[in-house]
Design a protein around this motif. Structure first.
Motif, PDB file in Angstrom:
ATOM      1  N   ASP A  56       0.837  -1.205   0.000  1.00  0.00           N
ATOM      2  CA  ASP A  56       0.000   0.000   0.000  1.00  0.00           C
ATOM      3  C   ASP A  56       0.876   1.260   0.000  1.00  0.00           C
ATOM      4  O   ASP A  56       0.559   2.246  -0.673  1.00  0.00           O
ATOM      5  CB  ASP A  56      -0.957  -0.004   1.192  1.00  0.00           C
ATOM      6  N   ARG A 122      -5.240   1.347  -3.831  1.00  0.00           N
ATOM      7  CA  ARG A 122      -4.346   0.994  -2.730  1.00  0.00           C
ATOM      8  C   ARG A 122      -3.595   2.185  -2.158  1.00  0.00           C
ATOM      9  O   ARG A 122      -3.084   2.127  -1.055  1.00  0.00           O
ATOM     10  CB  ARG A 122      -3.347  -0.067  -3.204  1.00  0.00           C
ATOM     11  N   SER A 123      -3.536   3.273  -2.908  1.00  0.00           N
ATOM     12  CA  SER A 123      -2.791   4.456  -2.482  1.00  0.00           C
ATOM     13  C   SER A 123      -3.521   5.200  -1.368  1.00  0.00           C
ATOM     14  O   SER A 123      -4.741   5.330  -1.401  1.00  0.00           O
ATOM     15  CB  SER A 123      -2.592   5.403  -3.664  1.00  0.00           C
ATOM     16  N   HIS A 124      -2.760   5.693  -0.419  1.00  0.00           N
ATOM     17  CA  HIS A 124      -3.337   6.528   0.639  1.00  0.00           C
ATOM     18  C   HIS A 124      -3.569   7.951   0.136  1.00  0.00           C
ATOM     19  O   HIS A 124      -4.455   8.650   0.615  1.00  0.00           O
ATOM     20  CB  HIS A 124      -2.415   6.559   1.864  1.00  0.00           C
TER      21      HIS A 124
END
Length: 189
Positions: A56, A122-124
């Protein structure tokens, strides 16, 4: 002798014996599952969860590279050359973070996930298509602050479960904090 400098021989012996390595456990850990490389049984049940956290983080770094690159190429305005140059520096540093994270995932026996189809999920941090220079700086500052908080949480979650990954994340966190400070300065000019 004062009370602070006196040591009870029984206490000293007990403390010293508590700091003795278990030679049998060392040999067992070193000789079982040689295909695992540096990953010994002590990584235990946490390895898969750590690999997920790292994948992530990898997605976040890759999205940040893309956002910074877009902003670098599209920045326009009086101060844009200097700010665009900073965007490029940050893009390159985020790319280096992604490389470190991918390498650590492999060291842990995982597979780094570079799949473009799931990158944003998936990226914050978010991707940004701003065209206004101030909006670009703000979007990057928000993303850096997200990264700072995500790395702080990851460091706390990992704790002593994987000291090597924790140290790597602490180094990346320091870079992200520096990025945020630089962007804050640009935002208030």
């Amino acid at each position: 002798m004062t009370q602070q400098t006196q040591q009870n021989p029984a206490t000293t012996a007990a403390t010293a014996s508590a700091l003795v390595l278990d030679e049998k456990a060392l040999h067992q850990a070193a000789t079982s599952d040689l295909d695992e490389g540096a990953v010994t049984p002590a990584y235990g049940p946490h390895r898969d969860a750590i690999v997920k956290l790292l994948n992530d983080a990898l997605a976040t770094e890759l999205v940040c590279v893309l956002r910074y690159k877009r902003h670098y190429f599209t920045a326009d305005g009086l101060e844009s050359p200097a700010i665009a140059a900073e965007f490029l520096v940050h893009a390159n540093e985020e790319s280096a973070h992604a490389d470190m994270i991918a390498q650590r995932i492999v060291q842990l026996g995982g597979e780094p996930d570079f799949s473009p189809s799931t990158l944003l999920e998936r990226s914050h941090a978010d991707y940004d298509e701003s065209s206004d220079l101030k909006a670009m700086v703000r979007a990057n500052l928000v993303a850096e602050r997200i990264a700072v908080e995500a790395y702080r949480q990851m460091i706390n979650l990992i704790g002593d479960k994987d000291p090597t990954t924790r140290r790597m994340l602490e180094g990346i966190l320091a870079d992200e904090e520096e990025h945020a400070d630089e962007l804050k300065d640009w935002l208030h000019r």
